[in-house]
Design a protein around this motif. Structure first.
Motif, PDB file in Angstrom:
ATOM      1  N   LEU A  94       0.819  -1.215   0.000  1.00 53.96           N
ATOM      2  CA  LEU A  94       0.000   0.000   0.000  1.00 53.96           C
ATOM      3  C   LEU A  94       0.854   1.267   0.000  1.00 53.96           C
ATOM      4  O   LEU A  94       0.753   2.102  -0.900  1.00 53.96           O
ATOM      5  CB  LEU A  94      -0.942  -0.018   1.197  1.00 53.96           C
ATOM      6  N   LEU A  95       1.725   1.403   1.027  1.00 54.95           N
ATOM      7  CA  LEU A  95       2.531   2.618   1.109  1.00 54.95           C
ATOM      8  C   LEU A  95       3.678   2.605   0.084  1.00 54.95           C
ATOM      9  O   LEU A  95       3.897   3.585  -0.625  1.00 54.95           O
ATOM     10  CB  LEU A  95       3.087   2.774   2.525  1.00 54.95           C
ATOM     11  N   GLY A  96       4.414   1.496   0.009  1.00 49.53           N
ATOM     12  CA  GLY A  96       5.553   1.433  -0.898  1.00 49.53           C
ATOM     13  C   GLY A  96       5.139   1.491  -2.359  1.00 49.53           C
ATOM     14  O   GLY A  96       5.627   2.305  -3.138  1.00 49.53           O
ATOM     15  N   LEU A  97       4.221   0.588  -2.719  1.00 51.48           N
ATOM     16  CA  LEU A  97       3.757   0.560  -4.109  1.00 51.48           C
ATOM     17  C   LEU A  97       3.023   1.852  -4.470  1.00 51.48           C
ATOM     18  O   LEU A  97       3.166   2.384  -5.569  1.00 51.48           O
ATOM     19  CB  LEU A  97       2.841  -0.644  -4.306  1.00 51.48           C
ATOM     20  N   GLY A  98       2.238   2.367  -3.503  1.00 44.17           N
ATOM     21  CA  GLY A  98       1.531   3.622  -3.740  1.00 44.17           C
ATOM     22  C   GLY A  98       2.489   4.774  -3.963  1.00 44.17           C
ATOM     23  O   GLY A  98       2.280   5.626  -4.841  1.00 44.17           O
ATOM     24  N   ALA A  99       3.579   4.819  -3.166  1.00 42.78           N
ATOM     25  CA  ALA A  99       4.558   5.890  -3.332  1.00 42.78           C
ATOM     26  C   ALA A  99       5.267   5.796  -4.680  1.00 42.78           C
ATOM     27  O   ALA A  99       5.498   6.797  -5.356  1.00 42.78           O
ATOM     28  CB  ALA A  99       5.577   5.847  -2.188  1.00 42.78           C
ATOM     29  N   ILE A 100       5.625   4.554  -5.087  1.00 40.59           N
ATOM     30  CA  ILE A 100       6.337   4.371  -6.359  1.00 40.59           C
ATOM     31  C   ILE A 100       5.473   4.799  -7.538  1.00 40.59           C
ATOM     32  O   ILE A 100       5.936   5.465  -8.482  1.00 40.59           O
ATOM     33  CB  ILE A 100       6.768   2.901  -6.516  1.00 40.59           C
ATOM     34  N   PHE A 115      10.008  -1.591   7.786  1.00 38.23           N
ATOM     35  CA  PHE A 115      10.993  -2.371   7.040  1.00 38.23           C
ATOM     36  C   PHE A 115      10.537  -2.597   5.599  1.00 38.23           C
ATOM     37  O   PHE A 115      11.313  -2.427   4.649  1.00 38.23           O
ATOM     38  CB  PHE A 115      11.226  -3.713   7.734  1.00 38.23           C
ATOM     39  N   SER A 116       9.267  -2.985   5.423  1.00 39.58           N
ATOM     40  CA  SER A 116       8.770  -3.287   4.083  1.00 39.58           C
ATOM     41  C   SER A 116       8.776  -2.050   3.202  1.00 39.58           C
ATOM     42  O   SER A 116       9.126  -2.115   2.010  1.00 39.58           O
ATOM     43  CB  SER A 116       7.349  -3.862   4.177  1.00 39.58           C
ATOM     44  N   PHE A 117       8.395  -0.909   3.760  1.00 42.82           N
ATOM     45  CA  PHE A 117       8.400   0.322   2.964  1.00 42.82           C
ATOM     46  C   PHE A 117       9.818   0.696   2.560  1.00 42.82           C
ATOM     47  O   PHE A 117      10.075   1.050   1.395  1.00 42.82           O
ATOM     48  CB  PHE A 117       7.764   1.467   3.750  1.00 42.82           C
ATOM     49  N   TYR A 118      10.745   0.631   3.511  1.00 44.71           N
ATOM     50  CA  TYR A 118      12.123   1.023   3.204  1.00 44.71           C
ATOM     51  C   TYR A 118      12.758   0.091   2.178  1.00 44.71           C
ATOM     52  O   TYR A 118      13.536   0.533   1.319  1.00 44.71           O
ATOM     53  CB  TYR A 118      12.956   1.054   4.487  1.00 44.71           C
ATOM     54  N   PHE A 143      19.993   4.948  -4.996  1.00 50.17           N
ATOM     55  CA  PHE A 143      19.944   6.379  -4.687  1.00 50.17           C
ATOM     56  C   PHE A 143      18.946   7.152  -5.542  1.00 50.17           C
ATOM     57  O   PHE A 143      18.725   8.333  -5.318  1.00 50.17           O
ATOM     58  CB  PHE A 143      21.337   6.993  -4.842  1.00 50.17           C
ATOM     59  N   SER A 144      18.348   6.499  -6.510  1.00 53.12           N
ATOM     60  CA  SER A 144      17.348   7.161  -7.345  1.00 53.12           C
ATOM     61  C   SER A 144      15.968   6.620  -7.021  1.00 53.12           C
ATOM     62  O   SER A 144      15.832   5.550  -6.433  1.00 53.12           O
ATOM     63  CB  SER A 144      17.663   6.934  -8.836  1.00 53.12           C
ATOM     64  N   ALA A 145      14.963   7.356  -7.402  1.00 50.60           N
ATOM     65  CA  ALA A 145      13.590   6.928  -7.119  1.00 50.60           C
ATOM     66  C   ALA A 145      13.278   5.658  -7.897  1.00 50.60           C
ATOM     67  O   ALA A 145      13.593   5.545  -9.083  1.00 50.60           O
ATOM     68  CB  ALA A 145      12.619   8.035  -7.517  1.00 50.60           C
ATOM     69  N   PRO A 146      12.659   4.652  -7.246  1.00 46.64           N
ATOM     70  CA  PRO A 146      12.323   3.407  -7.946  1.00 46.64           C
ATOM     71  C   PRO A 146      11.287   3.674  -9.034  1.00 46.64           C
ATOM     72  O   PRO A 146      10.351   4.451  -8.854  1.00 46.64           O
ATOM     73  CB  PRO A 146      11.761   2.520  -6.831  1.00 46.64           C
ATOM     74  N   PRO A 148       9.919  -4.993  -7.751  1.00 48.60           N
ATOM     75  CA  PRO A 148      10.519  -5.242  -6.437  1.00 48.60           C
ATOM     76  C   PRO A 148       9.497  -5.481  -5.331  1.00 48.60           C
ATOM     77  O   PRO A 148       9.688  -6.367  -4.490  1.00 48.60           O
ATOM     78  CB  PRO A 148      11.327  -3.972  -6.178  1.00 48.60           C
ATOM     79  N   ALA A 149       8.411  -4.703  -5.317  1.00 48.26           N
ATOM     80  CA  ALA A 149       7.379  -4.900  -4.290  1.00 48.26           C
ATOM     81  C   ALA A 149       6.757  -6.286  -4.415  1.00 48.26           C
ATOM     82  O   ALA A 149       6.531  -6.968  -3.423  1.00 48.26           O
ATOM     83  CB  ALA A 149       6.308  -3.817  -4.414  1.00 48.26           C
ATOM     84  N   ARG A 150       6.489  -6.706  -5.666  1.00 46.24           N
ATOM     85  CA  ARG A 150       5.932  -8.044  -5.877  1.00 46.24           C
ATOM     86  C   ARG A 150       6.899  -9.118  -5.410  1.00 46.24           C
ATOM     87  O   ARG A 150       6.515 -10.077  -4.725  1.00 46.24           O
ATOM     88  CB  ARG A 150       5.628  -8.222  -7.374  1.00 46.24           C
TER      89      ARG A 150
END
Length: 690
Positions: A423-429, A471-474, A481-484, A489-491
């Motif tokens: 939710l947070l990680g994939l949503g941010a990407i 941990f999962s979000f990070y 160093f660049s935006a994903p 990767p989340a999958r």
């Protein structure tokens, strides 16, 4: 029946999780400190282009926040542990010339040792940290990359963690708590005041509305649990501070108070309409006891409660029984002239739990962790899918010694990973990162996520979910160093987590299952054996310094085990099966038995440290009484594990009748025998439980 209990537990998670998110004392302050440390670490690691940022950001959550001193100590120890793990990794690669089979064997050996350290030391995070970092860095050698780059990557990890830990320690030194003893005393009084008010309303025949209103503060304090108070206690112990007016055995008392709050909250919310003269009388007595417990000194009401209330079945019965146990603890530390009775300095605690290293259950736990980690390591390399390497990490951070606790952590790990990673990680990407063009926006995003994770991690029951969210979000957000820019990767990381869940379920629950109640029985038996060892220990001898050192180690173990038993009691809710309700009932009985055992221990321990009571250690009849008690308690410990009916020892065989009426030794003798009889009664009831 299995489906009913399973879905019943799942359906209550949402309500419990919402309750867990409610504000508690010190929660906002702690969360903001984590956010500040995270932002400082983020800026420094981005400016210096340091790799493995996700591990450094996660370690901020693992640094102890009980005090600045604790933060520095745990941070330094964690850094040394990480350095050792990397040294072992490089040693394995150099000595084996990077042989693949050597890497697999090293994973099996290191994770076994890590599991043993988790189960047999007073510092379990060292084992899990060592195993986690080693499995992370040794996995890098499966990549097709130059050796020079991999070595530098491992060494840079030390630097990244040093920056993260240093930031966390700096923030704690600037904004950490300064007077934990006063805060703990205030928290203790707040709880007694809330109990006194609620039971007074019941005693006065209040309306259902008045009763509900009075029960709400008790319920909120019950939801806060014992975590906050134990953190304050740890500050006192770690920094060896003046304990002020706190009573002896504070750690055990905190566990008792938390349990009283839980049961009282349940009574207050479930019995708003019940009323009778007998109910009013009993509630009035409880209110009086709580009112007298508010001051520093333990009230004289203790002397009116020599025996445990029988047939403690209803919630009100359990409140009375728990108060009775609390009231029979030693009274005031000032009377005994030794502040160390309140909180033992951590420096006196031994590294290894006495007798734990060679136990069969410790070895079995290490083997199970090793098997799970090795299988996951082999699988993700065999299928050439490095993205699911989170499987090994999942094994290292979720491993516990009972199936109920394993299920609880696996469920929390999955929940935290879904919220933090998907939710947070994939949503941010997909929604946020494409529109970010400065480090300011990144700081705002990380601060927001860190606050949510830190707030959740400060909860009494679902704190592990917060850690896994972070941990999962990070892991997803900081690939480099660049935006994903990819969603794969989340999958992959979620698939790694699911692989670990499957492997651990198969090993811990199918091949080698250990029910939570079984572990609780072993832990209770350990408490009883510790008490028996202490009773044999307190005999007159020339070396009192050595006596105190051994006694302190036993005291530390009793306190920590009782706290762990309360945590395991909560984990029993995650056991599924036709006998789940029986397990819940047995776990409650085990916890109550441990509290009574702790009271018996502290009544003996207080005598050891009292300068005025040295003759209690040399009186022949009392020495013989303690010897017989030790033998009987050892037998009770065996019976608790084997579920055999204990041989009830009559009080008349423990001590001559004249000693019970002796003006000097009578009260001590009465209290000791009364606590032992209560312990026997609990052991008898436990012999009929699952």
């Amino acid at each position: 029946m299995v489906e009913t209990s399973f879905f019943g537990t799942i359906s209550s998670l949402g309500r419990k999780f919402w309750e867990d998110l409610q504000p508690t004392p010190g929660r906002l302050n702690s969360s903001l400190r984590i956010v500040l440390a995270s932002i400082i670490t983020l800026i420094l690691t981005q400016v210096w282009q340091m790799p493995s940022i996700y591990i450094g950001m996660y370690f901020i959550f693992l640094v102890g926040r009980d005090s600045p001193t604790i933060s520095f100590r745990t941070g330094l120890i964690s850094l040394l542990t990480v350095t050792l793990a990397i040294a072992v990794e490089l040693g394995v690669v150099i000595l084996s010339d990077n042989d693949p089979m050597a890497r697999v064997l090293s994973v099996a050996i290191v994770t076994f040792i890590a599991g043993v350290l988790v189960a047999s030391t007073n510092f379990p995070t060292l084992g899990s940290t060592w195993g986690l970092i080693f499995c992370t860095v040794i996995g890098n050698w499966e990549k097709h990359a130059p050796a020079d780059r991999l070595v530098k990557s491992s060494l840079w990890l030390i630097a990244t963690l040093a920056v993260a830990i240093g930031s966390a320690v700096l923030v704690e030194y600037l904004f950490g708590d300064r007077d934990p003893a006063k805060k703990l005393e205030a928290q203790r009084k707040i709880r007694y005041q809330a109990l006194e008010k609620m039971f007074t309303v019941y005693a006065q025949g209040g309306t259902p509305e008045e009763r509900s209103t009075a029960a709400i503060p008790v319920s909120r304090l019950a939801l806060a649990g014992s975590t906050g108070m134990l953190e304050l206690y740890n500050k006192i112990a770690e920094r060896d501070l003046d304990a002020g007016t706190l009573p002896p055995g504070t750690r055990l008392r905190v566990t008792m108070i938390a349990q009283i709050m839980d049961v009282s909250a349940a009574f207050g919310l479930q019995n708003t309409k019940e009323d009778s003269p007998e109910l009013r009388r009993r509630c009035g007595t409880i209110a009086e006891q709580c009112r007298e417990l508010i001051p520093v000194f333990i009230p004289q009401v203790e002397k009116r409660l020599r025996f445990m209330p029988e047939n403690s079945v209803t919630l009100l019965d359990r409140v009375e029984a728990l108060l009775h146990t609390l009231l029979t603890m030693p009274s005031d530390s000032a009377e005994m002239g030794n502040k160390e009775l309140v909180a033992m300095p951590v420096t006196k605690a031994p590294f290894f739990i006495p007798g734990a290293v060679g136990r069969s259950d410790t070895i079995a736990f290490g083997l199970k962790i090793s098997l799970c980690a090795t299988v996951c390591y082999i699988v993700y390399n065999a299928v050439d899918w490095p993205g699911i390497s989170t499987a090994v990490i999942t094994v290292m951070v979720t491993g516990l010694s009972s199936s109920g606790a394993i299920k609880q952590r696996l469920l929390f790990r999955l929940l935290g990973s879904i919220v933090g990673g998907l939710l947070l990680g994939l949503g941010a990407i997909s929604l946020v990162f494409p529109h970010m063009d400065s480090i300011t926006s990144l700081v705002i995003l990380i601060g927001f996520v860190a606050f949510i994770a830190a707030w959740t991690a400060a909860g009494p029951r679902f704190n592990y979910v917060g850690l896994q969210m972070a941990f999962s979000f990070y892991v997803v957000a900081f690939e480099d160093f660049s935006a994903p820019t990819e969603l794969a990767p989340a999958r992959d990381r979620l698939m790694g987590i699911l692989l670990a869940l499957l492997v651990m379920w198969f090993v811990f629950d199918q091949i080698w299952p250990v029910r939570t109640v079984t572990v609780m029985r072993r832990s209770l038996a350990g408490v009883l054996k510790t008490i028996a060892s202490f009773l044999r220990l307190i005999e007159p001898g020339p070396d009192r310094k050595d006596l105190f050192q051994q006694a302190d180690a036993l005291r530390d173990q009793v306190g920590k085990t009782v706290v762990a038993l309360r945590s395991m009691n909560d984990a029993v809710d995650y056991e599924f099966g036709v006998d789940r309700e029986l397990h819940v009932r047995s776990s409650e009985m085990i916890l109550r038995t441990s509290l009574t055992a702790g009271t018996l221990f502290w009544n003996q321990f207080a005598v050891l440290y009292s300068e005025e009571d040295k003759d209690f250690l040399t009186e022949p009849d009392l020495i013989e009484m303690r010897r017989r008690l030790a033998e009987s308690i050892d037998e009770l410990a065996v019976g608790v594990v084997k579920k055999t009916v204990p041989v009830m020892v009559p009080a008349t065989t423990l001590l001559p009748p004249a000693m019970l009426n002796d003006p000097r030794y009578g009260e001590y003798s009465h209290n000791t025998i009364a606590r032992f009889e209560e312990l026997q009664a609990f052991a008898l009831r436990l012999s009929h439980e699952v």
